[in-house]
Design an enzyme around this catalytic site. Sequence first.
Site, PDB file in Angstrom:
ATOM      1  N   ASP A  16       1.420  -1.468   0.012  1.00  0.00           N
ATOM      2  CA  ASP A  16       0.579  -0.385  -0.512  1.00  0.00           C
ATOM      3  C   ASP A  16       0.685   1.206  -0.081  1.00  0.00           C
ATOM      4  O   ASP A  16       0.649   2.064  -0.711  1.00  0.00           O
ATOM      5  CB  ASP A  16      -1.119  -0.006   1.606  1.00  0.00           C
ATOM      6  CG  ASP A  16      -1.744  -0.865   1.335  1.00  0.00           C
ATOM      7  OD1 ASP A  16      -1.507  -2.033   0.813  1.00  0.00           O
ATOM      8  OD2 ASP A  16      -3.057  -0.685   1.142  1.00  0.00           O
ATOM      9  N   ARG A  96      -0.672   4.392  17.244  1.00  0.00           N
ATOM     10  CA  ARG A  96      -0.199   5.910  15.835  1.00  0.00           C
ATOM     11  C   ARG A  96      -0.367   7.079  16.759  1.00  0.00           C
ATOM     12  O   ARG A  96       0.324   7.346  15.693  1.00  0.00           O
ATOM     13  CB  ARG A  96      -2.020   5.790  15.675  1.00  0.00           C
ATOM     14  CG  ARG A  96      -2.747   4.221  14.758  1.00  0.00           C
ATOM     15  CD  ARG A  96      -1.927   3.878  13.741  1.00  0.00           C
ATOM     16  NE  ARG A  96      -2.190   2.553  13.519  1.00  0.00           N
ATOM     17  CZ  ARG A  96      -1.670   1.557  12.834  1.00  0.00           C
ATOM     18  NH1 ARG A  96       0.079   2.048  13.026  1.00  0.00           N
ATOM     19  NH2 ARG A  96      -2.460   0.085  12.096  1.00  0.00           N
ATOM     20  N   ASP A 125      -7.536   3.631  12.108  1.00  0.00           N
ATOM     21  CA  ASP A 125      -6.322   4.295  11.829  1.00  0.00           C
ATOM     22  C   ASP A 125      -6.183   5.909  11.178  1.00  0.00           C
ATOM     23  O   ASP A 125      -5.616   6.738  11.939  1.00  0.00           O
ATOM     24  CB  ASP A 125      -5.537   3.555  10.735  1.00  0.00           C
ATOM     25  CG  ASP A 125      -5.282   2.288  12.671  1.00  0.00           C
ATOM     26  OD1 ASP A 125      -5.598   2.383  13.655  1.00  0.00           O
ATOM     27  OD2 ASP A 125      -5.425   1.228  11.935  1.00  0.00           O
ATOM     28  N   SER A 179      -5.211  -8.133   5.968  1.00  0.00           N
ATOM     29  CA  SER A 179      -4.644  -6.949   5.473  1.00  0.00           C
ATOM     30  C   SER A 179      -4.171  -6.619   7.512  1.00  0.00           C
ATOM     31  O   SER A 179      -4.947  -7.161   8.239  1.00  0.00           O
ATOM     32  CB  SER A 179      -5.967  -5.410   5.632  1.00  0.00           C
ATOM     33  OG  SER A 179      -5.651  -4.026   6.592  1.00  0.00           O
TER      34      SER A 179
HETATM   35  N1  ARG Z   1      -9.778  -2.799  14.017  1.00  0.00           N
HETATM   36  C1  ARG Z   1      -8.351  -2.432  15.033  1.00  0.00           C
HETATM   37  C2  ARG Z   1      -8.762  -1.436  15.270  1.00  0.00           C
HETATM   38  O1  ARG Z   1      -8.962  -0.459  15.509  1.00  0.00           O
HETATM   39  C3  ARG Z   1      -7.083  -2.957  13.959  1.00  0.00           C
HETATM   40  C4  ARG Z   1      -6.928  -1.624  12.692  1.00  0.00           C
HETATM   41  C5  ARG Z   1      -5.519  -1.967  11.553  1.00  0.00           C
HETATM   42  N2  ARG Z   1      -5.861  -3.188  11.329  1.00  0.00           N
HETATM   43  C6  ARG Z   1      -5.722  -3.993  10.542  1.00  0.00           C
HETATM   44  N3  ARG Z   1      -5.433  -5.571  10.732  1.00  0.00           N
HETATM   45  N4  ARG Z   1      -5.659  -3.345   9.619  1.00  0.00           N
HETATM   46  O2  ARG Z   1      -7.452  -0.429  15.909  1.00  0.00           O
END
Ligand code: ARG
Length: 403
Positions: A16, A96, A125, A179
């Site tokens: 990505d 993050r 995120d 992902s």
């Molecule tokens: N759903 C989780 C959160 O919002 C993980 C998000 C990122 N994970 C991913 N496999 N893209 O904290």
Amino acid sequence: MTKIEKIVLSYSGGLDTSIILKWLQETYRCEVVTFTADLGQGEELEPARAKAEMSGVKDIRIVDLREEFVNDFVFPMLRANALYEGQYLLGSSIARPLIAKHLVGVAREVGADAVAHGATGKGNDQVRFELAVNALYPSLKVIAPWRQWNVRSRTQLLEYAEKHHIPVPSDKRGEAPFSIDANLLHTSTEGKILENPAEVAPDHVYQRTVDPLEAPDTPEIITVGFERGDPVSVNGKSMTPAALLTELNGLGGRHGIGRLDLVENRFIGMKSRGIYETPGGTILLTAHRGIESITLDRAAAHLKDEIMPRYAELIYNGFWFAPEREMLQALIDQSQAFVSGEVTVRLYKGSASVISRTSPWSLYSADLVTFEDSAVAYDHHDAEGFIRLNGLRLKSWAARNGR
Ligand code: ARG
């Protein structure tokens, strides 16, 4: 489109962000600086450097943030026993703000007027990155290519990659990968077959924990030492925060601890299903509650538990750098002054259980609680009056109801 002079991209080196790098360079025709953080995701980061170089990036930043991640983000959160919706240990959520903090730092250093990230337009995120940037550098622009370009799906992304000769990684089985977001605290896996919550997650989804059914038949007993609410040692050996979490991840992973199959409510409004593996974090949560059980006053402990869901939701929703999170943190941190001692935990087939705990600051009084006769000043008659007064209103209520 406003003219942008220089962009700092949060760059993992994965598919990505490799595509995003190319897209930024073509769309904005300006210098793009890449920032890659080592959060203990267990991936080689040198390939990220090579890929960025190949794309003509002159300023490539790769920084080891593992100690800062665990010491300044994971441990403060664990002091609260934070769980989102009762179960999720917030492994992605807590990473993050740290990444955003460093993106902002690099942006200031190189005089960039924008930062960019690879989070999609449907997830949490993007919110977390951008709220953190807003709080730390209000005038900095944020570019979120996933919300701007006309790539609308993973399938279209793969087509774009092919067209631009960007190599597409595949998983061990030759399929497009899930992902995945990984760091020292957890691995989160979403997408593909997992998008149907009625489907059982296949075994190969799990990356860092064995199936509890396949875990060793003999339990393993470990001790975790705490100092003012933070874990400082394992089996009597002092360790740095990142080393300690790494050690517990190994132990927990071998015993199948910390797996979670969850449907959660995203901030943005939809439900999503994910698989989480948080081996070390799960052991630490259990152990921390164990040491708190003897060192915290009842009312203090209950107050912590009341604010915990609120605190966890703030982190989940991206409000780490917000006054209300800092206020709650101050309350939590103050509660930890005497949360020191040792907890013994048994690891066995997917479970971490506290089996003993000691502290120089223990509030536990065997003399007070004992079933045997004791010399401690406790008058049994006090209990009689205590119950009578508490029962008074119940008697009035029951009489009124005609019982
Ligand atoms: N759903 C989780 C959160 O919002 C993980 C998000 C990122 N994970 C991913 N496999 N893209 O904290």
